[in-house]
Design an enzyme around this catalytic site. Structure first.
Site, PDB file in Angstrom:
ATOM      1  N   LYS A 119       6.473 -32.100  16.410  1.00 37.06           N
ATOM      2  CA  LYS A 119       7.003 -33.445  16.261  1.00 37.06           C
ATOM      3  C   LYS A 119       6.926 -34.174  17.611  1.00 37.06           C
ATOM      4  CE  LYS A 119      11.391 -34.606  16.750  1.00 37.06           C
ATOM      5  NZ  LYS A 119      12.212 -34.596  17.958  1.00 37.06           N
ATOM      6  N   HIS A 139      14.872 -34.106  11.376  1.00 40.23           N
ATOM      7  CA  HIS A 139      15.912 -33.091  11.155  1.00 40.23           C
ATOM      8  C   HIS A 139      16.966 -33.512  10.124  1.00 40.23           C
ATOM      9  CE1 HIS A 139      13.851 -31.651  14.570  1.00 40.23           C
ATOM     10  NE2 HIS A 139      14.582 -32.213  15.506  1.00 40.23           N
TER      11      HIS A 139
HETATM   12  C1  BG6 Z   1      14.706 -32.234  19.111  1.00 35.10           C
HETATM   13  C2  BG6 Z   1      15.062 -33.580  19.698  1.00 35.10           C
HETATM   14  O1  BG6 Z   1      13.785 -32.375  18.062  1.00 35.10           O
HETATM   15  O2  BG6 Z   1      15.878 -31.596  18.622  1.00 35.10           O
HETATM   16  C3  BG6 Z   1      16.101 -33.423  20.789  1.00 35.10           C
HETATM   17  O3  BG6 Z   1      13.893 -34.183  20.226  1.00 35.10           O
HETATM   18  C4  BG6 Z   1      17.297 -32.651  20.280  1.00 35.10           C
HETATM   19  O4  BG6 Z   1      16.502 -34.681  21.291  1.00 35.10           O
HETATM   20  C5  BG6 Z   1      16.845 -31.350  19.619  1.00 35.10           C
HETATM   21  O5  BG6 Z   1      18.139 -32.379  21.382  1.00 35.10           O
HETATM   22  C6  BG6 Z   1      18.026 -30.661  18.943  1.00 35.10           C
HETATM   23  O6  BG6 Z   1      17.633 -29.402  18.519  1.00 35.10           O
HETATM   24  P1  BG6 Z   1      18.698 -28.222  18.366  1.00 35.10           P
HETATM   25  O7  BG6 Z   1      17.933 -27.113  17.755  1.00 35.10           O
HETATM   26  O8  BG6 Z   1      19.188 -27.923  19.746  1.00 35.10           O
HETATM   27  O9  BG6 Z   1      19.777 -28.764  17.503  1.00 35.10           O
END
Ligand code: BG6
Length: 490
Positions: free
Chosen positions: A147, A239
């Protein structure tokens, strides 16, 4: 058949922080196919040994006590490096030759992992196509694309178009690391391997759903990227919508990529498009105080670092049940949770005050970092007449299973190598998701925009969000995860 994993953009952060630690841990568990070569490709000029030594240090940091010199040395023999620029056709042709030689001109399955600057994806794919790297006469060829997949619908469509000129859809794996989280997959198991939840998982019993991805971190060194992206592109298009799809989808006939993705896509198709006054009424945006001072951020930036969306799914299961999606940086704590808020009982024979009456059953799915599930329900406080109190059944992964929960990339890399695309996004899914986010982005750049509220770091986002949901007769479930008995956490 031997395997090659080729990481394009190997000097980047993702390689040392996620990809190589995941491959190392898979190797330790004996899960990597054998033989398997891992080839780093990027512009820095490095020897194989320099590449290995750089990574040893990083993996040592990220793999913790799973790192041993002996295991690393065995793993490192499979690491190779080829220097070159993915934007230069001649360099890509050289990479192709390097791989063919390394594979001894024999048949080999290849997984290309695009972890380079997203602005280079199209060129990378085109150059790989020109170098014949997608042809499958000498083994399977697959490509993982990190992504962000485009920055809006037109760019995502264009990228899909370029990708399809070179690779078929079956060869393309668009990664969303949230789908690699064990607790997200467990949601599929909770819903579709148990019979007691599905009957109540609908408009007859559910009042609303809250999906929160709160982060304590600020934008840090990613200010320049983040200021262009903002929370909607960075977190919601991928997400948050993925979590929503898994929560709202119907049960596929089998756990197969095509069938799982068909059901997820139907959720996106059923999300009611926001129009006109909806944007000001059903979306909120905030920016944490101090964001403008972050490195790389424009002095007068209007970029949202926190957003709240109220979405509706127009189908029989979910009609009238709002889905509240919320995510932000610099919030109270790090927590990703999905709250299924059930309706209160239709009639209460006990004499409780109005506040308590609102506390209906709740199922809290803790995605991270305190992985677990809690079911909240009323109980009678002993020896106090008919006083009621909310209590919960509390399931925690770490209590039930002693093995550490693996990072998403282990599962996703292995799935991609094995050709299982169930946990990867399909082209239509990505485009539909942009189709939901783009109008909100456009509205936020127009007079229809809700005000950008500045919120103090360390809170649950804009203050207005609390009043806003209360006006709708609801409350946020703003509870930071409790770690009292999680090893290594306080
Ligand atoms: C990423 C984003 O896709 O996901 C980030 O670009 C974010 O900004 C991260 O901090 C969060 O991932 P996780 O797995 O730490 O919740």
């Amino acid at each position: 058949m031997s395997h090659s994993v080729v990481i394009v953009g190997a000097s980047g952060d993702l390689t040392s922080r996620k990809l190589i630690p995941a491959l190392y841990l898979l190797h330790r568990k004996g899960r990597l196919p054998s033989p398997c070569r891992i080839v780093g490709f990027s512009r820095s000029s490095l020897s194989h040994d320099e590449f290995r030594n750089q990574l040893a240090e990083a993996v040592g940091r990220h793999a913790g006590d799973q790192f041993t010199t002996e295991a690393w040395q065995a793993f490192a023999q499979q690491l190779f490096y080829c220097a070159g620029d993915i934007a230069q056709p001649a360099d890509v042709a050289r990479l192709q030759q390097f791989l063919t030689d390394l594979e001894d001109k024999a048949n080999a399955s290849r997984l290309y992992y695009l972890s380079t600057l997203p602005s280079l994806y199209e060129q990378a794919l085109q150059n790989m196509g020109a170098a014949g790297m997608s042809h499958e006469e000498n083994g399977i060829r697959r490509v993982v694309i990190e992504k962000p997949f485009g920055s809006d619908l037109p760019t995502a469509k264009r990228l899909n178009g370029v990708a399809h000129q070179v690779f078929s859809e079956q060869q393309i794996y668009r990664i969303d690391h949230y789908l690699g989280k064990e607790t997200v997959q467990n949601l599929l198991v909770l819903r579709f391997a148990n019979s007691i939840f599905e009957p109540v998982w609908n408009r007859n019993y559910v009042d609303h759903v809250q999906i929160t991805v709160a982060e304590e971190v600020r934008v840090g060194r990613r200010g320049a990227y983040y200021d262009q992206s903002g929370v909607l592109r960075d977190m919601f298009q991928n997400h948050l919508l993925q979590l929503m799809m898994i929560t709202a989808m119907e049960c596929p006939a089998r756990y197969e990529a095509g069938l799982v993705r068909d059901e997820k896509v139907k959720v996106l198709q059923a999300i009611r498009p926001l129009r006109g006054a909806d944007f000001a009424r059903d979306t909120l945006r905030g920016q944490y105080a101090g964001y403008l001072k972050e490195e790389g951020v424009a002095a007068n930036s209007q970029t949202a670092t926190c957003a709240v969306l109220k979405l509706h799914v127009d189908n029989w299961r979910w009609q009238g049940v709002p889905f509240y999606l919320r995510s932000g940086k610099a919030m109270s704590c790090r927590t990703t949770q999905i709250v299924i808020q059930f309706r209160p009982p239709p009639h209460l024979m006990f004499d409780v005050n109005a506040r308590r009456e609102m506390e209906a059953n709740r199922l809290v799915l803790q995605i991270q970092p305190a992985e677990g599930i809690q079911l909240h329900f009323q109980t009678k406080v002993p020896d106090q007449g008919m006083r009621l109190r909310m209590t919960d059944l509390d399931f925690r992964f770490h209590r039930e299973y002693t093995e550490p929960i693996p990072d998403s990339y282990q599962r996703l890399l292995l799935d991609a190598m094995n050709g299982d695309a169930s946990l990867f996004a399909r082209n239509d899914e990505v485009e539909l998701a942009w189709g939901i986010i783009d109008p909100i982005l456009a509205a936020w750049n127009s007079p229809a925009a809700p005000p950008l509220e500045i919120y103090p770091a360390g809170e649950w986002g804009p203050e207005g969000a609390a009043a806003w949901i209360r006006q709708q007769g609801r409350d946020w479930f703003d509870v930071c995860p409790v770690f009292h008995d999680v090893p290594g956490q306080t």
